[in-house]
Design a protein around this motif. Structure first.
Motif, PDB file in Angstrom:
ATOM      1  N   THR A  85      32.616  45.174  31.605  1.00 35.12           N
ATOM      2  CA  THR A  85      33.080  45.517  33.113  1.00 35.12           C
ATOM      3  C   THR A  85      31.911  45.289  33.751  1.00 35.12           C
ATOM      4  O   THR A  85      31.853  44.989  34.931  1.00 35.12           O
ATOM      5  N   LYS A  86      30.816  45.774  33.387  1.00 38.50           N
ATOM      6  CA  LYS A  86      29.598  45.797  34.275  1.00 38.50           C
ATOM      7  C   LYS A  86      28.614  44.895  34.085  1.00 38.50           C
ATOM      8  O   LYS A  86      28.083  44.041  35.008  1.00 38.50           O
ATOM      9  N   LYS A  87      28.255  44.576  32.790  1.00 36.30           N
ATOM     10  CA  LYS A  87      27.187  43.528  32.540  1.00 36.30           C
ATOM     11  C   LYS A  87      28.034  42.241  32.796  1.00 36.30           C
ATOM     12  O   LYS A  87      27.350  41.107  33.317  1.00 36.30           O
ATOM     13  N   ILE A  88      29.016  41.762  32.000  1.00 32.65           N
ATOM     14  CA  ILE A  88      29.603  40.508  32.185  1.00 32.65           C
ATOM     15  C   ILE A  88      30.500  40.481  33.438  1.00 32.65           C
ATOM     16  O   ILE A  88      30.446  39.235  34.039  1.00 32.65           O
ATOM     17  N   GLY A  89      31.006  41.472  33.811  1.00 26.93           N
ATOM     18  CA  GLY A  89      31.877  41.655  35.056  1.00 26.93           C
ATOM     19  C   GLY A  89      33.183  41.185  34.909  1.00 26.93           C
ATOM     20  O   GLY A  89      33.756  40.648  35.957  1.00 26.93           O
ATOM     21  N   ALA A  90      33.743  41.281  33.633  1.00 28.19           N
ATOM     22  CA  ALA A  90      35.267  41.016  33.365  1.00 28.19           C
ATOM     23  C   ALA A  90      35.977  42.302  33.255  1.00 28.19           C
ATOM     24  O   ALA A  90      35.269  43.282  33.422  1.00 28.19           O
ATOM     25  N   ASP A  91      37.210  42.029  33.562  1.00 31.29           N
ATOM     26  CA  ASP A  91      38.171  43.108  33.469  1.00 31.29           C
ATOM     27  C   ASP A  91      38.794  43.434  32.046  1.00 31.29           C
ATOM     28  O   ASP A  91      38.987  42.696  31.198  1.00 31.29           O
ATOM     29  N   ILE A  92      39.154  44.595  32.065  1.00 29.50           N
ATOM     30  CA  ILE A  92      39.962  45.251  30.491  1.00 29.50           C
ATOM     31  C   ILE A  92      41.221  45.856  31.321  1.00 29.50           C
ATOM     32  O   ILE A  92      41.189  46.621  32.001  1.00 29.50           O
ATOM     33  N   LYS A  93      42.264  45.527  30.279  1.00 33.47           N
ATOM     34  CA  LYS A  93      43.529  46.216  30.648  1.00 33.47           C
ATOM     35  C   LYS A  93      44.155  46.569  29.091  1.00 33.47           C
ATOM     36  O   LYS A  93      44.211  45.893  28.337  1.00 33.47           O
ATOM     37  N   VAL A  94      44.531  48.044  29.002  1.00 31.74           N
ATOM     38  CA  VAL A  94      44.959  48.319  27.919  1.00 31.74           C
ATOM     39  C   VAL A  94      46.529  48.789  28.151  1.00 31.74           C
ATOM     40  O   VAL A  94      46.972  49.473  29.007  1.00 31.74           O
ATOM     41  N   LEU A  95      47.454  47.906  27.470  1.00 32.61           N
ATOM     42  CA  LEU A  95      48.840  47.952  27.728  1.00 32.61           C
ATOM     43  C   LEU A  95      49.578  49.336  27.584  1.00 32.61           C
ATOM     44  O   LEU A  95      50.397  49.808  28.252  1.00 32.61           O
ATOM     45  N   ASP A  96      49.037  50.076  26.466  1.00 36.36           N
ATOM     46  CA  ASP A  96      49.690  51.196  26.231  1.00 36.36           C
ATOM     47  C   ASP A  96      49.356  52.468  27.210  1.00 36.36           C
ATOM     48  O   ASP A  96      49.682  53.720  27.230  1.00 36.36           O
ATOM     49  N   MET A  97      48.253  52.322  28.052  1.00 43.14           N
ATOM     50  CA  MET A  97      47.756  53.318  28.774  1.00 43.14           C
ATOM     51  C   MET A  97      47.520  52.453  30.266  1.00 43.14           C
ATOM     52  O   MET A  97      46.163  52.196  30.480  1.00 43.14           O
ATOM     53  N   PRO A  98      48.310  52.434  31.130  1.00 43.88           N
ATOM     54  CA  PRO A  98      48.115  51.658  32.455  1.00 43.88           C
ATOM     55  C   PRO A  98      46.854  52.223  33.383  1.00 43.88           C
ATOM     56  O   PRO A  98      46.552  51.458  33.849  1.00 43.88           O
TER      57      PRO A  98
END
Length: 201
Positions: A85-98
């Motif tokens: 999230t910080k170095k690459i700058g991509a996002d992460i989404k966890v389906l089971d935990m909004p």
């Protein structure tokens, strides 16, 4: 152009990925953007995961069904999460935990901030639970010892006629093979008993 990827993991080759795959397929992702590992989550040295990580670019989205599919060690997850999230700058989404969704959207203005806090809390809870389990195990062992309960493998109990049979073997009245048959035990158990009793031929 940003891309969306999904990561699926099970701990061994014999486990099924169907449950995770069903959820991911609902997102209509291209199959080439779905990465699958059948490997332990003890670290992040997994072939498909490393390929996925190498593809992630700024603004891309990584989706996992649940946080434990990413890994099982929260300290390592936090480190990896921060890198993505910080170095690459991509996002992460966890389906089971909004709440674990780092994207900044109209209804989620502080996505990364909230996700980081939630992840830290999960890490604390997991670490605390590990400590509690260790403490309960230690207390259980201590209590068992105080009550005279043997922990670990059962103590070896010699057959009642073991010494008599061994004596016959020593006097060449029986062979070792005959002795094992009379005693009704395995060859390995016979020699293990001999060792424990320190009987020498």
């Amino acid at each position: 152009m940003t891309k969306t990827y999904a990561y699926i993991r099970v701990s061994s080759k014999t486990q099924s990925i169907d449950r995770q795959l069903d959820e991911i397929e609902k997102l209509k992702l291209s199959k080439k953007n779905i990465f699958i590992d059948k490997q332990s989550g003890k670290d992040f040295e997994r072939d498909s995961y490393l390929k996925l990580k190498n593809k992630l670019k700024y603004g891309d989205l990584l989706i996992v069904k649940s946080i434990d599919r990413l890994g099982r060690n929260y300290e390592m997850i936090i480190e990896e999460w921060s890198f993505i999230t910080k170095k690459i700058g991509a996002d992460i989404k966890v389906l089971d935990m909004p709440l674990l969704d780092t994207r900044i959207q109209p209804d989620n203005l502080v996505g990364k901030f909230i996700s980081d806090i939630v992840l830290q809390v999960l890490s604390f809870v997991a670490e605390n639970e590990r400590d509690n389990i260790k403490q309960r195990q230690a207390e259980g062992i201590k209590l068992a010892k105080e009550k005279g309960i043997h922990m670990g493998r059962p103590r070896v109990k010699l057959p009642n006629n073991f010494k008599d049979i061994v004596s016959k073997v020593k006097n060449k009245e029986l062979t070792s093979r005959e002795a094992i048959k009379v005693l009704g035990i395995s060859k390995s158990s016979f020699y293990k008993y001999l060792f424990l009793e320190k009987i020498n031929f």
